[in-house]
Scaffold this motif. Structure first.
Motif, mmCIF file in Angstrom:
data_model
loop_
_atom_site.group_PDB
_atom_site.id
_atom_site.type_symbol
_atom_site.label_atom_id
_atom_site.label_comp_id
_atom_site.label_asym_id
_atom_site.label_seq_id
_atom_site.Cartn_x
_atom_site.Cartn_y
_atom_site.Cartn_z
ATOM 1 N N LEU A 145 0.816 -1.266 0.082
ATOM 2 C CA LEU A 145 -0.117 0.023 0.091
ATOM 3 C C LEU A 145 0.962 1.271 -0.090
ATOM 4 O O LEU A 145 0.410 2.166 -0.716
ATOM 5 C CB LEU A 145 -0.982 0.025 1.238
ATOM 6 C CG LEU A 145 -1.893 -1.204 1.321
ATOM 7 C CD1 LEU A 145 -2.900 -0.929 2.439
ATOM 8 C CD2 LEU A 145 -2.754 -1.202 -0.097
ATOM 9 N N TRP A 146 1.839 1.269 0.755
ATOM 10 C CA TRP A 146 2.831 2.557 0.874
ATOM 11 C C TRP A 146 3.427 2.721 -0.506
ATOM 12 O O TRP A 146 3.507 3.775 -1.063
ATOM 13 C CB TRP A 146 4.113 2.099 1.821
ATOM 14 C CG TRP A 146 5.005 2.968 1.966
ATOM 15 C CD1 TRP A 146 6.406 3.002 1.648
ATOM 16 C CD2 TRP A 146 5.010 4.313 2.982
ATOM 17 N NE1 TRP A 146 7.063 4.027 2.281
ATOM 18 C CE2 TRP A 146 6.283 4.888 2.728
ATOM 19 C CE3 TRP A 146 3.909 4.903 3.665
ATOM 20 C CZ2 TRP A 146 6.568 6.109 3.457
ATOM 21 C CZ3 TRP A 146 4.078 6.010 4.313
ATOM 22 C CH2 TRP A 146 5.360 6.708 4.244
ATOM 23 N N ASP A 147 3.987 1.704 -1.312
ATOM 24 C CA ASP A 147 4.434 1.885 -2.438
ATOM 25 C C ASP A 147 3.426 1.990 -3.671
ATOM 26 O O ASP A 147 3.966 2.780 -4.486
ATOM 27 C CB ASP A 147 5.018 0.381 -3.147
ATOM 28 C CG ASP A 147 6.503 0.035 -2.154
ATOM 29 O OD1 ASP A 147 6.896 1.029 -1.385
ATOM 30 O OD2 ASP A 147 6.821 -1.226 -2.098
ATOM 31 N N ALA A 148 2.321 1.886 -3.381
ATOM 32 C CA ALA A 148 1.083 2.481 -4.194
ATOM 33 C C ALA A 148 1.095 3.657 -4.221
ATOM 34 O O ALA A 148 0.406 4.269 -5.476
ATOM 35 C CB ALA A 148 -0.193 1.564 -4.022
ATOM 36 N N LEU A 149 1.362 4.478 -3.379
ATOM 37 C CA LEU A 149 1.144 5.938 -3.421
ATOM 38 C C LEU A 149 2.064 6.604 -4.164
ATOM 39 O O LEU A 149 1.659 7.828 -4.740
ATOM 40 C CB LEU A 149 1.275 6.376 -1.871
ATOM 41 C CG LEU A 149 0.332 6.064 -0.800
ATOM 42 C CD1 LEU A 149 0.742 6.579 0.546
ATOM 43 C CD2 LEU A 149 -0.971 6.395 -1.171
ATOM 44 N N ASP A 150 3.159 5.976 -4.530
ATOM 45 C CA ASP A 150 4.122 6.696 -5.608
ATOM 46 C C ASP A 150 3.434 6.623 -6.900
ATOM 47 O O ASP A 150 3.635 7.673 -7.712
ATOM 48 C CB ASP A 150 5.496 5.712 -5.810
ATOM 49 C CG ASP A 150 6.143 5.763 -4.390
ATOM 50 O OD1 ASP A 150 6.070 6.783 -3.577
ATOM 51 O OD2 ASP A 150 6.878 4.924 -4.166
ATOM 52 N N ASN A 151 2.628 5.414 -7.254
ATOM 53 C CA ASN A 151 1.711 5.653 -8.365
ATOM 54 C C ASN A 151 0.810 6.498 -8.560
ATOM 55 O O ASN A 151 0.448 6.919 -9.757
ATOM 56 C CB ASN A 151 1.274 4.196 -8.844
ATOM 57 C CG ASN A 151 2.332 3.035 -8.809
ATOM 58 O OD1 ASN A 151 3.452 3.392 -9.335
ATOM 59 N ND2 ASN A 151 1.966 1.809 -8.279
ATOM 60 N N LEU A 152 0.352 6.947 -7.448
ATOM 61 C CA LEU A 152 -0.610 8.006 -7.323
ATOM 62 C C LEU A 152 -0.084 9.458 -7.377
ATOM 63 O O LEU A 152 -1.033 10.538 -6.941
ATOM 64 C CB LEU A 152 -1.527 7.799 -6.107
ATOM 65 C CG LEU A 152 -2.332 6.578 -6.295
ATOM 66 C CD1 LEU A 152 -3.156 6.251 -4.998
ATOM 67 C CD2 LEU A 152 -3.199 6.416 -7.190
ATOM 68 N N LYS A 153 1.490 9.545 -7.434
ATOM 69 C CA LYS A 153 2.078 10.639 -7.347
ATOM 70 C C LYS A 153 1.828 11.462 -6.073
ATOM 71 O O LYS A 153 1.804 12.583 -6.142
ATOM 72 C CB LYS A 153 1.528 11.625 -8.656
ATOM 73 C CG LYS A 153 1.492 10.983 -9.879
ATOM 74 C CD LYS A 153 2.923 10.608 -10.379
ATOM 75 C CE LYS A 153 2.914 9.873 -11.732
ATOM 76 N NZ LYS A 153 4.197 9.423 -12.198
#
Length: 222
Positions: free
Chosen positions: A104-112
Protein backbone atom coordinates in the motif's frame (compact mmCIF):
# COMPACT_ATOMS: atom_id res chain seq x y z
CA UNK A 1 -1.27 -18.20 -2.81
CA UNK A 2 -0.08 -20.98 -0.57
CA UNK A 3 -2.67 -22.59 1.65
CA UNK A 4 -2.83 -24.63 4.83
CA UNK A 5 -5.16 -27.50 5.49
CA UNK A 6 -7.21 -28.39 8.54
CA UNK A 7 -9.70 -31.14 9.28
CA UNK A 8 -13.27 -30.20 10.11
CA UNK A 9 -14.09 -32.21 13.24
CA UNK A 10 -17.77 -32.43 12.30
CA UNK A 11 -17.41 -33.74 8.76
CA UNK A 12 -13.90 -35.15 8.83
CA UNK A 13 -13.20 -33.31 5.57
CA UNK A 14 -10.10 -31.24 5.03
CA UNK A 15 -10.60 -27.57 4.29
CA UNK A 16 -8.04 -25.14 2.95
CA UNK A 17 -7.05 -21.93 4.69
CA UNK A 18 -5.17 -19.13 2.91
CA UNK A 19 -1.63 -18.81 4.26
CA UNK A 20 -2.25 -15.17 5.22
CA UNK A 21 -5.28 -16.23 7.25
CA UNK A 22 -3.43 -19.12 8.90
CA UNK A 23 -0.67 -16.73 9.93
CA UNK A 24 -3.19 -14.60 11.81
CA UNK A 25 -4.81 -17.64 13.43
CA UNK A 26 -1.36 -18.80 14.58
CA UNK A 27 -0.79 -15.39 16.19
CA UNK A 28 -3.99 -15.69 18.21
CA UNK A 29 -6.26 -13.41 16.19
CA UNK A 30 -9.93 -14.31 15.82
CA UNK A 31 -12.42 -14.27 12.95
CA UNK A 32 -14.90 -11.57 13.96
CA UNK A 33 -17.83 -13.32 12.27
CA UNK A 34 -17.33 -16.33 14.53
CA UNK A 35 -18.12 -14.03 17.45
CA UNK A 36 -20.95 -12.20 15.68
CA UNK A 37 -22.19 -13.62 12.35
CA UNK A 38 -24.40 -10.54 12.00
CA UNK A 39 -21.38 -8.34 11.30
CA UNK A 40 -20.85 -8.14 7.56
CA UNK A 41 -17.44 -8.29 5.90
CA UNK A 42 -16.25 -7.04 2.52
CA UNK A 43 -12.48 -6.74 2.60
CA UNK A 44 -11.75 -4.00 0.11
CA UNK A 45 -8.15 -5.10 -0.34
CA UNK A 46 -9.40 -8.49 -1.48
CA UNK A 47 -11.07 -6.68 -4.37
CA UNK A 48 -10.00 -4.10 -6.93
CA UNK A 49 -12.33 -1.51 -5.35
CA UNK A 50 -9.60 0.30 -3.42
CA UNK A 51 -7.11 3.08 -3.99
CA UNK A 52 -4.49 0.61 -5.26
CA UNK A 53 -6.90 -0.69 -7.89
CA UNK A 54 -5.82 -4.29 -7.35
CA UNK A 55 -6.34 -7.24 -5.03
CA UNK A 56 -3.51 -7.28 -2.46
CA UNK A 57 -5.02 -9.88 -0.09
CA UNK A 58 -5.47 -12.72 -2.54
CA UNK A 59 -7.52 -15.53 -1.00
CA UNK A 60 -8.09 -13.74 2.33
CA UNK A 61 -11.75 -12.77 2.65
CA UNK A 62 -12.36 -13.03 6.39
CA UNK A 63 -11.72 -10.25 8.92
CA UNK A 64 -9.47 -10.94 11.90
CA UNK A 65 -8.70 -8.88 15.02
CA UNK A 66 -7.02 -9.38 18.34
CA UNK A 67 -9.55 -11.08 20.68
CA UNK A 68 -10.00 -7.96 22.81
CA UNK A 69 -10.65 -5.84 19.72
CA UNK A 70 -13.06 -8.39 18.26
CA UNK A 71 -15.11 -8.38 21.46
CA UNK A 72 -15.30 -4.59 21.34
CA UNK A 73 -16.49 -4.75 17.75
CA UNK A 74 -19.25 -7.16 18.75
CA UNK A 75 -20.23 -4.67 21.46
CA UNK A 76 -20.25 -1.83 18.93
CA UNK A 77 -22.55 -3.79 16.64
CA UNK A 78 -24.90 -4.52 19.54
CA UNK A 79 -24.98 -0.84 20.48
CA UNK A 80 -25.66 0.12 16.88
CA UNK A 81 -28.50 -2.36 16.52
CA UNK A 82 -30.01 -1.34 19.85
CA UNK A 83 -30.41 2.24 18.61
CA UNK A 84 -30.96 1.37 14.95
CA UNK A 85 -32.42 -2.16 14.64
CA UNK A 86 -32.23 -2.12 10.83
CA UNK A 87 -28.53 -1.27 10.72
CA UNK A 88 -25.41 -3.39 11.07
CA UNK A 89 -21.66 -2.94 10.71
CA UNK A 90 -19.83 -3.72 7.47
CA UNK A 91 -16.08 -4.25 7.85
CA UNK A 92 -13.83 -3.09 5.02
CA UNK A 93 -10.49 -3.96 6.62
CA UNK A 94 -9.21 -5.35 9.90
CA UNK A 95 -5.89 -7.06 10.73
CA UNK A 96 -3.39 -6.54 7.92
CA UNK A 97 0.02 -8.20 7.53
CA UNK A 98 2.93 -5.77 7.36
CA UNK A 99 3.88 -7.22 3.97
CA UNK A 100 0.64 -5.74 2.60
CA UNK A 101 1.43 -2.43 4.32
CA UNK A 102 4.54 -2.17 2.15
CA UNK A 103 2.43 -2.77 -0.97
CA UNK A 104 0.00 0.00 0.00
CA UNK A 105 2.87 2.36 0.84
CA UNK A 106 4.54 1.77 -2.51
CA UNK A 107 1.23 2.23 -4.34
CA UNK A 108 1.16 5.87 -3.25
CA UNK A 109 4.11 6.52 -5.56
CA UNK A 110 1.95 5.51 -8.53
CA UNK A 111 -0.64 8.05 -7.38
CA UNK A 112 2.03 10.77 -7.43
CA UNK A 113 1.63 11.43 -3.70
CA UNK A 114 4.69 13.45 -2.54
CA UNK A 115 6.94 11.51 -0.16
CA UNK A 116 6.41 14.08 2.60
CA UNK A 117 2.63 13.53 2.44
CA UNK A 118 2.53 9.73 2.23
CA UNK A 119 2.01 9.28 5.97
CA UNK A 120 -1.24 11.22 5.72
CA UNK A 121 -2.75 8.32 3.80
CA UNK A 122 -0.82 5.17 4.69
CA UNK A 123 1.23 4.45 7.81
CA UNK A 124 4.93 3.93 7.15
CA UNK A 125 5.41 0.13 7.08
CA UNK A 126 8.71 0.51 8.94
CA UNK A 127 6.75 1.47 12.06
CA UNK A 128 3.46 -0.08 11.02
CA UNK A 129 -0.21 0.76 11.19
CA UNK A 130 -2.50 -0.35 14.00
CA UNK A 131 -3.95 -2.68 11.37
CA UNK A 132 -0.59 -4.47 11.40
CA UNK A 133 -1.10 -5.32 15.07
CA UNK A 134 -4.74 -6.38 14.70
CA UNK A 135 -5.91 -3.37 16.70
CA UNK A 136 -7.66 -1.24 14.07
CA UNK A 137 -10.72 -1.69 11.92
CA UNK A 138 -12.12 0.12 8.87
CA UNK A 139 -15.86 -0.08 8.49
CA UNK A 140 -19.19 1.52 7.70
CA UNK A 141 -22.89 0.99 8.43
CA UNK A 142 -25.36 -0.78 6.13
CA UNK A 143 -29.15 -0.71 6.17
CA UNK A 144 -31.57 -3.65 6.17
CA UNK A 145 -30.98 -4.14 2.44
CA UNK A 146 -27.23 -4.29 2.90
CA UNK A 147 -26.71 -0.87 1.33
CA UNK A 148 -24.00 1.30 2.91
CA UNK A 149 -25.18 4.57 4.39
CA UNK A 150 -24.10 7.72 2.55
CA UNK A 151 -20.99 8.94 4.37
CA UNK A 152 -20.13 11.66 1.87
CA UNK A 153 -17.11 9.87 0.37
CA UNK A 154 -16.10 6.38 -0.62
CA UNK A 155 -13.80 4.28 1.54
CA UNK A 156 -10.14 5.31 1.16
CA UNK A 157 -11.01 8.74 -0.18
CA UNK A 158 -7.98 11.02 0.07
CA UNK A 159 -8.70 14.56 1.23
CA UNK A 160 -10.50 16.80 3.76
CA UNK A 161 -13.93 15.59 2.70
CA UNK A 162 -13.17 12.33 4.54
CA UNK A 163 -11.75 14.04 7.64
CA UNK A 164 -13.95 13.91 10.78
CA UNK A 165 -12.07 17.00 11.98
CA UNK A 166 -13.18 18.93 8.87
CA UNK A 167 -16.86 17.98 8.84
CA UNK A 168 -18.24 21.28 10.05
CA UNK A 169 -16.08 23.18 7.58
CA UNK A 170 -17.22 20.90 4.74
CA UNK A 171 -20.83 21.36 5.85
CA UNK A 172 -20.51 25.14 5.72
CA UNK A 173 -19.01 24.90 2.24
CA UNK A 174 -21.87 22.68 1.10
CA UNK A 175 -19.59 19.75 0.37
CA UNK A 176 -21.15 17.53 3.03
CA UNK A 177 -24.80 17.37 4.06
CA UNK A 178 -26.21 17.17 7.56
CA UNK A 179 -27.46 13.66 6.79
CA UNK A 180 -24.02 12.47 5.70
CA UNK A 181 -22.49 13.80 8.91
CA UNK A 182 -25.30 12.27 10.94
CA UNK A 183 -24.60 8.90 9.32
CA UNK A 184 -20.95 9.18 10.28
CA UNK A 185 -21.96 10.06 13.83
CA UNK A 186 -24.13 6.94 14.05
CA UNK A 187 -21.06 4.84 13.27
CA UNK A 188 -18.79 6.93 15.50
CA UNK A 189 -21.10 6.78 18.50
CA UNK A 190 -21.30 2.99 18.47
CA UNK A 191 -17.56 2.59 17.99
CA UNK A 192 -16.59 5.17 20.62
CA UNK A 193 -18.96 3.69 23.18
CA UNK A 194 -17.41 0.27 22.56
CA UNK A 195 -13.92 1.61 23.28
CA UNK A 196 -12.55 2.55 19.88
CA UNK A 197 -10.95 5.93 19.15
CA UNK A 198 -11.87 8.06 16.13
CA UNK A 199 -9.26 8.80 13.48
CA UNK A 200 -9.23 12.51 12.61
CA UNK A 201 -8.63 12.04 8.86
CA UNK A 202 -10.60 8.87 8.01
CA UNK A 203 -14.27 8.54 8.97
CA UNK A 204 -14.05 4.74 8.47
CA UNK A 205 -10.96 4.05 10.63
CA UNK A 206 -11.04 3.28 14.36
CA UNK A 207 -8.22 2.33 16.73
CA UNK A 208 -8.53 0.08 19.77
CA UNK A 209 -5.37 1.41 21.43
CA UNK A 210 -2.29 3.42 20.59
CA UNK A 211 0.26 1.97 18.22
CA UNK A 212 2.87 1.90 20.99
CA UNK A 213 0.54 -0.10 23.22
CA UNK A 214 -0.34 -2.48 20.39
CA UNK A 215 3.31 -3.06 19.52
CA UNK A 216 4.19 -3.83 23.15
CA UNK A 217 1.19 -6.04 23.82
CA UNK A 218 0.85 -7.96 20.57
CA UNK A 219 3.72 -7.47 18.16
CA UNK A 220 3.46 -7.01 14.41
CA UNK A 221 1.71 -9.37 11.99
CA UNK A 222 4.39 -10.02 9.39
Amino acid sequence: MSIAQKTDNASGKKTTIPAMEQKMIDQGLVDIQKLDPNIQVELKYSTTDNFVGKDVYGDLNRAYLQPEMAKRLVKANALLRKNHPDYTLLVYDAARPNSVQFALWDALDNLKIPAKNKKMYVADPKTGSNHNFGCAVDLTVVDEKGKPLDMGTKYDFFGPLAYPRSEQEMLKKGRLTSQQINNRQILRKAMNQAGFATNTTEWWHFDGMSKAQARTKYGMIK
